[in-house]
Design a protein around this motif. Structure first.
Motif, mmCIF file in Angstrom:
data_model
loop_
_atom_site.group_PDB
_atom_site.id
_atom_site.type_symbol
_atom_site.label_atom_id
_atom_site.label_comp_id
_atom_site.label_asym_id
_atom_site.label_seq_id
_atom_site.Cartn_x
_atom_site.Cartn_y
_atom_site.Cartn_z
ATOM 1 N N GLN A 70 15.664 5.317 73.554
ATOM 2 C CA GLN A 70 16.839 5.210 72.701
ATOM 3 C C GLN A 70 18.045 4.655 73.453
ATOM 4 O O GLN A 70 18.118 4.728 74.681
ATOM 5 N N ASP A 71 18.973 4.137 72.679
ATOM 6 C CA ASP A 71 20.281 3.700 73.186
ATOM 7 C C ASP A 71 20.186 2.641 74.282
ATOM 8 O O ASP A 71 20.930 2.678 75.269
ATOM 9 N N ILE A 72 19.292 1.684 74.095
ATOM 10 C CA ILE A 72 19.201 0.553 75.018
ATOM 11 C C ILE A 72 20.365 -0.376 74.694
ATOM 12 O O ILE A 72 20.446 -0.895 73.574
ATOM 13 N N PRO A 73 21.302 -0.590 75.620
ATOM 14 C CA PRO A 73 22.449 -1.439 75.309
ATOM 15 C C PRO A 73 22.023 -2.877 75.039
ATOM 16 O O PRO A 73 21.089 -3.382 75.667
ATOM 17 N N LEU A 74 22.709 -3.501 74.085
ATOM 18 C CA LEU A 74 22.415 -4.905 73.818
ATOM 19 C C LEU A 74 23.686 -5.645 73.460
ATOM 20 O O LEU A 74 24.652 -5.070 72.964
ATOM 21 N N LEU A 102 8.254 1.781 81.147
ATOM 22 C CA LEU A 102 9.464 2.105 80.400
ATOM 23 C C LEU A 102 10.620 1.141 80.632
ATOM 24 O O LEU A 102 11.386 0.858 79.714
ATOM 25 N N SER A 103 10.753 0.591 81.835
ATOM 26 C CA SER A 103 11.859 -0.341 82.080
ATOM 27 C C SER A 103 11.713 -1.617 81.263
ATOM 28 O O SER A 103 12.689 -2.338 81.043
ATOM 29 N N LYS A 104 10.503 -1.890 80.794
ATOM 30 C CA LYS A 104 10.257 -3.140 80.057
ATOM 31 C C LYS A 104 10.898 -3.132 78.676
ATOM 32 O O LYS A 104 11.134 -4.185 78.099
ATOM 33 N N PHE A 105 11.198 -1.959 78.136
ATOM 34 C CA PHE A 105 11.883 -1.909 76.843
ATOM 35 C C PHE A 105 13.248 -2.593 76.947
ATOM 36 O O PHE A 105 13.609 -3.416 76.114
ATOM 37 N N ALA A 106 14.008 -2.235 77.971
ATOM 38 C CA ALA A 106 15.340 -2.827 78.151
ATOM 39 C C ALA A 106 15.229 -4.317 78.450
ATOM 40 O O ALA A 106 16.022 -5.122 77.946
ATOM 41 N N MET A 108 12.881 -6.324 77.473
ATOM 42 C CA MET A 108 12.471 -7.000 76.245
ATOM 43 C C MET A 108 13.672 -7.207 75.319
ATOM 44 O O MET A 108 13.844 -8.285 74.740
ATOM 45 N N VAL A 109 14.519 -6.194 75.204
ATOM 46 C CA VAL A 109 15.720 -6.327 74.377
ATOM 47 C C VAL A 109 16.616 -7.423 74.941
ATOM 48 O O VAL A 109 17.092 -8.301 74.212
ATOM 49 N N GLU A 110 16.838 -7.406 76.248
ATOM 50 C CA GLU A 110 17.700 -8.422 76.864
ATOM 51 C C GLU A 110 17.133 -9.823 76.657
ATOM 52 O O GLU A 110 17.867 -10.754 76.311
ATOM 53 N N LEU A 111 15.846 -9.991 76.861
ATOM 54 C CA LEU A 111 15.216 -11.303 76.691
ATOM 55 C C LEU A 111 15.474 -11.854 75.287
ATOM 56 O O LEU A 111 15.892 -12.997 75.128
ATOM 57 N N HIS A 112 15.238 -11.038 74.293
ATOM 58 C CA HIS A 112 15.366 -11.518 72.918
ATOM 59 C C HIS A 112 16.815 -11.603 72.451
ATOM 60 O O HIS A 112 17.118 -12.361 71.531
ATOM 61 N N ALA A 113 17.711 -10.855 73.075
ATOM 62 C CA ALA A 113 19.124 -10.877 72.669
ATOM 63 C C ALA A 113 19.857 -12.104 73.194
ATOM 64 O O ALA A 113 20.918 -12.454 72.679
#
Length: 189
Positions: A70-74, A102-106, A108-113
């Motif tokens: 939860q709460d992965i900054p984007l 687990l670090s891959k969630f953040a 992945m968000v950064e890559l797509h953002a």
């Protein structure tokens, strides 16, 4: 994954200078003299990010309960105004044969953002990526964000947040799994 965009730094700086000049700003003023360079670098930073390897591991223990980060900054850019939207992502999945580092969630968000887009598309891209890479029993992505195109101009509604979701598998089709995921992501921002 995907190759990053080819960036022409000089052309971007020249375009920034032309835009600022067209807006009536005097780039000979001390405070604005280096603004085209800073502006172009900021926009390049906001529209490009590093690729990464999606590290997965065998689910040897057969873990089948919800994994939720939860709460992965984007931060991303609205494709309509090239103004930022900023918020958090909540990503969950029901593991299948593999689990995700687990670090891959953040990452992945950064890559797509890192591209101009709509929040809806960003939400779907993250969910699609996780679904394709892991083939889990279920995927859920909720993004909550404030859009500066809505708070600084137009409606001028500071503090208004937009929430989008994308669900696959059991997190979409099984009412109890869906309810658990959505309950855990509500009110966390």
């Amino acid at each position: 994954m995907h190759a990053g965009p080819q960036v022409d730094h000089l052309a971007a700086e020249q375009a920034a200078a032309a835009l600022l000049t067209a807006l009536g700003l005097d780039l000979t003023e001390e405070g604005l003299a280096d603004t085209p360079r800073r502006m172009s670098r900021a926009l390049i930073d906001l529209t490009s990010g590093p690729d990464f390897d999606l590290t997965t591991f065998p689910n040897d223990e057969g873990y089948d309960e919800l994994v939720l980060v939860q709460d992965i900054p984007l931060q991303s850019l609205c494709e309509h105004h090239i103004l930022p939207f900023v918020g958090v992502a909540h990503i969950g999945y029901l593991p299948g044969d593999r689990i995700l580092g687990l670090s891959k969630f953040a990452r992945m968000v950064e890559l797509h953002a890192r591209r101009p887009q709509t929040q809806e598309r960003l939400t779907q891209r993250v969910a699609d990526h996780l679904q394709t890479a892991l083939r889990p029993d279920g995927v859920g992505v909720v993004i909550e964000a404030e859009h500066l195109c809505m708070t600084l101009r137009g409606a001028r509604a500071p503090g208004a947040r937009t929430t989008t979701s994308a669900l696959f598998g059991r997190l979409r089709d099984d009412p109890r799994s869906r309810a658990e995921f959505l309950a855990l992501t509500r009110g966390t921002a």
